[in-house]
Design a protein around this motif. Sequence first.
Motif, short mmCIF file in Angstrom:
data_model
loop_
_atom_site.label_atom_id
_atom_site.label_comp_id
_atom_site.label_asym_id
_atom_site.label_seq_id
_atom_site.Cartn_x
_atom_site.Cartn_y
_atom_site.Cartn_z
N LEU A 128 -1.72 8.35 -0.99
CA LEU A 128 -1.96 9.80 -0.96
C LEU A 128 -3.16 10.16 -1.82
N ASP A 129 -3.31 9.48 -2.97
CA ASP A 129 -4.49 9.68 -3.81
C ASP A 129 -5.77 9.46 -3.00
N SER A 277 -13.95 -2.66 -9.78
CA SER A 277 -13.78 -3.07 -8.39
C SER A 277 -12.39 -2.73 -7.86
N SER A 278 -12.32 -2.38 -6.58
CA SER A 278 -11.03 -2.10 -5.96
C SER A 278 -10.19 -3.36 -5.79
N ILE A 279 -10.80 -4.54 -5.95
CA ILE A 279 -10.04 -5.78 -5.83
C ILE A 279 -8.94 -5.86 -6.88
N VAL A 280 -9.12 -5.17 -8.00
CA VAL A 280 -8.10 -5.15 -9.04
C VAL A 280 -6.78 -4.61 -8.49
N TYR A 281 -6.89 -3.56 -7.66
CA TYR A 281 -5.67 -2.97 -7.12
C TYR A 281 -4.99 -3.89 -6.11
N ASP A 282 -5.76 -4.70 -5.42
CA ASP A 282 -5.15 -5.73 -4.57
C ASP A 282 -4.33 -6.69 -5.44
N TYR A 283 -4.95 -7.11 -6.54
CA TYR A 283 -4.32 -8.10 -7.42
C TYR A 283 -3.10 -7.52 -8.15
N LEU A 284 -3.13 -6.22 -8.45
CA LEU A 284 -2.03 -5.60 -9.19
C LEU A 284 -0.70 -5.67 -8.43
N LEU A 285 -0.75 -5.87 -7.12
CA LEU A 285 0.48 -6.05 -6.36
C LEU A 285 1.31 -7.22 -6.90
N PHE A 352 0.33 3.24 -5.53
CA PHE A 352 0.74 2.54 -4.32
C PHE A 352 1.85 3.32 -3.62
N ASP A 353 1.56 3.82 -2.45
CA ASP A 353 2.61 4.45 -1.65
C ASP A 353 3.48 3.39 -0.98
N TYR A 354 2.91 2.21 -0.76
CA TYR A 354 3.65 1.10 -0.15
C TYR A 354 3.34 -0.19 -0.91
N THR A 355 4.38 -0.98 -1.17
CA THR A 355 4.18 -2.29 -1.80
C THR A 355 4.83 -3.39 -0.96
#
Length: 409
Positions: A128-129, A277-285, A352-355
Amino acid sequence: MLMVFMSQPDFACNCHALWKYVKQHTDFETAWIIKKPAYYEILKERGIRCAVYDTVEANKIIEKANVLIANSYTFLNINKREDQLLVNVWHGSGVKAHDYYDHNLNPRHLIKLKNYFGKVDLMCVHSLDDRFKLAAMLNFDLRKIYVTGQPRLDCVKKSDGKGILKKVLGEKISRYEHLIFFAPSYRSNMSCHAGKIFSDNIFRLDDFDNQALDEFLTRNHAALIYKLHPIEQTAFLGRNFVMSEHCYELTDEMLFKKDVRYDELLNSFDVMVSDYSSIVYDYLLLNRPVVYLLPDFEEYKNSKGFVFHNISLYMPGEKVYDFKNLLRALDEAFVNPDKYIDLRNNVLLNRFDYTDDGSAERCFQQIMSFKKLNDEYVPYQSDPKTVPPTVTEPVSYTHLRAHETRSNL
């Protein structure tokens, strides 16, 4: 049904993950438009229909497509039919500001944005962000943006990361106890640049010490795998550039030739070093440690900026600004990986709206059910028989009856 995919880099990102879902779950025809001519024959050998962007062959494929799917705005020369659906599955979910965020947006870039996003019918985004952020930064109709999650993240938790990494780098990678992934953001986009662009080392640190790095990696039985932006890959290629033997580079070309996407590798790493980098948010999963290397933080913040005011709340990890503290933070990440777990959980909860691993399916279903907006205004016309009287009508009626009564006397 013909679905045509275009991605930057070629054959990757959310487009690839969505393409893979379509191939596995439907009998739709698919094709790829790619930018690198060298990849054309490789994809053909894999049995994948494709064409090189901005060629007669590519234009014919695009002309026949029912749905066009891209992950950026780099494929600008698209002659889209009125009855075609152009979908943008945006390529990341980071903290960097871009495009219309800039008060001094380059007019040439502005024209490109308007021309491209005037053709886009639907966007599928991470959260949503991101729905609100991208609507503002791309000056795009919020009604056309749907939150599905990013298809490429479906594989992050469940892929055989270490096995796939060995496929790319070889068996030598198996001897290491710890694996570090360094993936910095590039400090430029199509309209501006910010921060320290190039350096004589990949970390952009004035106090970089290769011997100290080698000793640190040797002592910890660790390897550092790094992936630079393609422009920086080219820049470092021509330099007298020396790094520890325990450092290994990943490039988009290496990944393409092995038919691998970087998100498939993420769960092989114990810690990530990155910045904006947005890759951090991929990794945070994966909820694993992140070290934020920010040697040009103030310059970057003041020139390009971020989409959040209290940016540190969205960077759940140690923040370092020099090489000595980078090594210290990495050491601590090995010893105490849960130090920032509460902050990481908070970011996961809010960003994250979905994990789960269902983003490709949600994205596909949204595309299949999408109906173009109809902004035509039709004035409301009521049936006179159902219209209640106004306040004056009963008064007028009573006055009329009283007049008729007096007249009859």
